[in-house]
Design a protein around this motif. Sequence first.
Motif, PDB file in Angstrom:
ATOM      1  N   LYS A   4       5.646   5.802 116.301  1.00 61.39           N
ATOM      2  CA  LYS A   4       5.224   6.427 115.049  1.00 61.39           C
ATOM      3  C   LYS A   4       4.328   5.464 114.253  1.00 61.39           C
ATOM      4  O   LYS A   4       4.412   4.257 114.402  1.00 61.39           O
ATOM      5  N   VAL A   5       3.509   6.066 113.407  1.00 61.73           N
ATOM      6  CA  VAL A   5       2.565   5.279 112.620  1.00 61.73           C
ATOM      7  C   VAL A   5       2.687   5.678 111.150  1.00 61.73           C
ATOM      8  O   VAL A   5       2.854   6.856 110.820  1.00 61.73           O
ATOM      9  N   LEU A   6       2.590   4.682 110.285  1.00 60.90           N
ATOM     10  CA  LEU A   6       2.727   4.915 108.848  1.00 60.90           C
ATOM     11  C   LEU A   6       1.461   5.574 108.296  1.00 60.90           C
ATOM     12  O   LEU A   6       0.354   5.090 108.524  1.00 60.90           O
ATOM     13  N   THR A   7       1.653   6.685 107.590  1.00 59.96           N
ATOM     14  CA  THR A   7       0.515   7.358 106.961  1.00 59.96           C
ATOM     15  C   THR A   7       0.734   7.411 105.450  1.00 59.96           C
ATOM     16  O   THR A   7       1.854   7.269 104.954  1.00 59.96           O
ATOM     17  N   TYR A   8      -0.360   7.627 104.765  1.00 63.06           N
ATOM     18  CA  TYR A   8      -0.339   7.676 103.310  1.00 63.06           C
ATOM     19  C   TYR A   8      -0.984   8.990 102.883  1.00 63.06           C
ATOM     20  O   TYR A   8      -2.069   9.330 103.343  1.00 63.06           O
ATOM     21  N   LYS A   9      -0.283   9.732 102.060  1.00 62.08           N
ATOM     22  CA  LYS A   9      -0.787  11.043 101.668  1.00 62.08           C
ATOM     23  C   LYS A   9      -1.433  10.995 100.294  1.00 62.08           C
ATOM     24  O   LYS A   9      -0.840  10.514  99.335  1.00 62.08           O
ATOM     25  N   GLU A  10      -2.671  11.476 100.228  1.00 66.54           N
ATOM     26  CA  GLU A  10      -3.396  11.481  98.962  1.00 66.54           C
ATOM     27  C   GLU A  10      -4.190  12.779  98.891  1.00 66.54           C
ATOM     28  O   GLU A  10      -4.909  13.107  99.836  1.00 66.54           O
ATOM     29  N   ASN A  11      -4.085  13.494  97.786  1.00 70.54           N
ATOM     30  CA  ASN A  11      -4.755  14.803  97.632  1.00 70.54           C
ATOM     31  C   ASN A  11      -4.473  15.723  98.814  1.00 70.54           C
ATOM     32  O   ASN A  11      -5.380  16.364  99.338  1.00 70.54           O
ATOM     33  N   HIS A  49      -3.811   9.945 105.467  1.00 66.70           N
ATOM     34  CA  HIS A  49      -4.699   8.810 105.735  1.00 66.70           C
ATOM     35  C   HIS A  49      -3.952   7.679 106.419  1.00 66.70           C
ATOM     36  O   HIS A  49      -2.741   7.547 106.258  1.00 66.70           O
ATOM     37  N   ILE A  50      -4.707   6.833 107.115  1.00 68.53           N
ATOM     38  CA  ILE A  50      -4.190   5.528 107.523  1.00 68.53           C
ATOM     39  C   ILE A  50      -4.354   4.632 106.304  1.00 68.53           C
ATOM     40  O   ILE A  50      -5.433   4.596 105.699  1.00 68.53           O
ATOM     41  N   PRO A  51      -3.297   3.916 105.901  1.00 64.47           N
ATOM     42  CA  PRO A  51      -3.392   3.150 104.642  1.00 64.47           C
ATOM     43  C   PRO A  51      -4.328   1.941 104.722  1.00 64.47           C
ATOM     44  O   PRO A  51      -4.497   1.348 105.778  1.00 64.47           O
ATOM     45  N   THR A  52      -4.927   1.625 103.587  1.00 62.61           N
ATOM     46  CA  THR A  52      -5.669   0.375 103.448  1.00 62.61           C
ATOM     47  C   THR A  52      -4.656  -0.720 103.082  1.00 62.61           C
ATOM     48  O   THR A  52      -3.513  -0.422 102.716  1.00 62.61           O
ATOM     49  N   TYR A  53      -5.088  -1.979 103.179  1.00 63.50           N
ATOM     50  CA  TYR A  53      -4.120  -3.066 103.008  1.00 63.50           C
ATOM     51  C   TYR A  53      -3.456  -3.055 101.629  1.00 63.50           C
ATOM     52  O   TYR A  53      -2.258  -3.349 101.507  1.00 63.50           O
ATOM     53  N   ASP A  54      -4.196  -2.712 100.587  1.00 58.39           N
ATOM     54  CA  ASP A  54      -3.611  -2.737  99.236  1.00 58.39           C
ATOM     55  C   ASP A  54      -2.433  -1.779  99.088  1.00 58.39           C
ATOM     56  O   ASP A  54      -1.569  -1.970  98.247  1.00 58.39           O
ATOM     57  N   LYS A  55      -2.398  -0.746  99.942  1.00 55.11           N
ATOM     58  CA  LYS A  55      -1.286   0.216  99.875  1.00 55.11           C
ATOM     59  C   LYS A  55      -0.016  -0.319 100.547  1.00 55.11           C
ATOM     60  O   LYS A  55       1.084   0.159 100.282  1.00 55.11           O
ATOM     61  N   ILE A  56      -0.178  -1.264 101.456  1.00 53.63           N
ATOM     62  CA  ILE A  56       0.989  -1.703 102.241  1.00 53.63           C
ATOM     63  C   ILE A  56       1.294  -3.190 102.061  1.00 53.63           C
ATOM     64  O   ILE A  56       2.061  -3.777 102.823  1.00 53.63           O
ATOM     65  N   PRO A  73       7.085   7.568  97.809  1.00 53.11           N
ATOM     66  CA  PRO A  73       6.998   8.990  98.135  1.00 53.11           C
ATOM     67  C   PRO A  73       5.768   9.415  98.921  1.00 53.11           C
ATOM     68  O   PRO A  73       5.778  10.443  99.576  1.00 53.11           O
ATOM     69  N   TYR A  74       4.709   8.640  98.891  1.00 53.90           N
ATOM     70  CA  TYR A  74       3.487   9.091  99.546  1.00 53.90           C
ATOM     71  C   TYR A  74       3.399   8.701 101.018  1.00 53.90           C
ATOM     72  O   TYR A  74       2.466   9.037 101.706  1.00 53.90           O
ATOM     73  N   PHE A  75       4.385   7.935 101.478  1.00 53.71           N
ATOM     74  CA  PHE A  75       4.336   7.441 102.847  1.00 53.71           C
ATOM     75  C   PHE A  75       5.149   8.300 103.801  1.00 53.71           C
ATOM     76  O   PHE A  75       6.199   8.826 103.445  1.00 53.71           O
ATOM     77  N   GLU A  76       4.635   8.400 105.020  1.00 56.48           N
ATOM     78  CA  GLU A  76       5.395   9.110 106.056  1.00 56.48           C
ATOM     79  C   GLU A  76       5.021   8.553 107.426  1.00 56.48           C
ATOM     80  O   GLU A  76       3.840   8.281 107.689  1.00 56.48           O
ATOM     81  N   PHE A  77       6.027   8.377 108.279  1.00 54.85           N
ATOM     82  CA  PHE A  77       5.745   7.989 109.667  1.00 54.85           C
ATOM     83  C   PHE A  77       5.492   9.257 110.485  1.00 54.85           C
ATOM     84  O   PHE A  77       6.268  10.209 110.424  1.00 54.85           O
ATOM     85  N   ILE A  78       4.395   9.244 111.261  1.00 58.99           N
ATOM     86  CA  ILE A  78       4.050  10.404 112.106  1.00 58.99           C
ATOM     87  C   ILE A  78       3.809   9.892 113.528  1.00 58.99           C
ATOM     88  O   ILE A  78       3.224   8.814 113.711  1.00 58.99           O
ATOM     89  N   ASP A  79       4.276  10.649 114.537  1.00 59.23           N
ATOM     90  CA  ASP A  79       4.107  10.170 115.903  1.00 59.23           C
ATOM     91  C   ASP A  79       2.626  10.203 116.315  1.00 59.23           C
ATOM     92  O   ASP A  79       1.833  10.984 115.783  1.00 59.23           O
ATOM     93  N   ILE A  80       2.289   9.343 117.279  1.00 58.55           N
ATOM     94  CA  ILE A  80       0.887   9.109 117.636  1.00 58.55           C
ATOM     95  C   ILE A  80       0.157  10.392 118.032  1.00 58.55           C
ATOM     96  O   ILE A  80      -0.966  10.640 117.598  1.00 58.55           O
TER      97      ILE A  80
END
Length: 253
Positions: free
Chosen positions: A11-18, A22-29, A62-69
């Motif tokens: 799984k990969v960490l994603t960031y939800k916006e609007n 998205h794949i997060p940028t470094y400042d988010k993680i 709350p904006y983060f979610e792991f999603i499988d590849i």
Amino acid sequence: MDLWFVFNDDKVLTYKENEEVHIPTYDKIDFLDIKEEYYIGSLKGTECYACEISEDKIYNKPYFEFIDIRSLGIILGERFFLLLGRGKQIINWDKNNRFCGKCGSEIHKLDNERAKKCDACGTTYYPQLSPAIIVSVIKGEEILLAHNLNFKEGLFSVIAGFVEAGETFEESVKREVMEEVGIKVNNIKYFGNQPWPFPNSVMIGFTAEYESGEIKVDGTEIGEAKWFKKDKLPDIPNNLSIARKLIDEFLRS
Ligand SMILES: [Zn+2]
């Protein structure tokens, strides 16, 4: 800003916006405890890194979610899917290859290439890839599709199998089709290729024509195989896979 592919198993960490994933940028993680990072390439000028964390829950975020590849590949498209696959394979390679197979000493990463070296005996190790052929077999207006026993029910795809040591791709195509469904093929033509990170394959695609034989499935890998006309296709793989591209090519022909 760099993109960070943060893995936890498959799984990969994603960031939800609007409402978009998205794949997060470094400042988010930057709150994560990242022990090791791997450069995996650039995407439209943006540098991409992969890392792994042991915890698949991001508490109070709350904006983060792991999603499988595979699911994420479908959402983000093929270029991201390739980077997801590369990140996953490099992390696995580093984790699972710590010692020299020859002398048992610890091996270490090289700075100038993606490799590891044993200082004790001088052996160099590269990430292992397992090439596999994948082939659409055409007979007149029909395509040969097979149901692999590992597939979900009702799903059919083209024939595929690993290349053996000392074998050309064309020999591999002939052998796999014969072994799995008892058909002889000819006029084998290169179609394209695709890295396939489950777990470390690269698929080399071909088209071929039916020469002779009756379908006889091996019963161990393939449960059922049939000739299908364009307007009567069963469930087929999603459009991330080269299997689907081969089937789409048949539909266009
Ligand atoms: Zn060694």
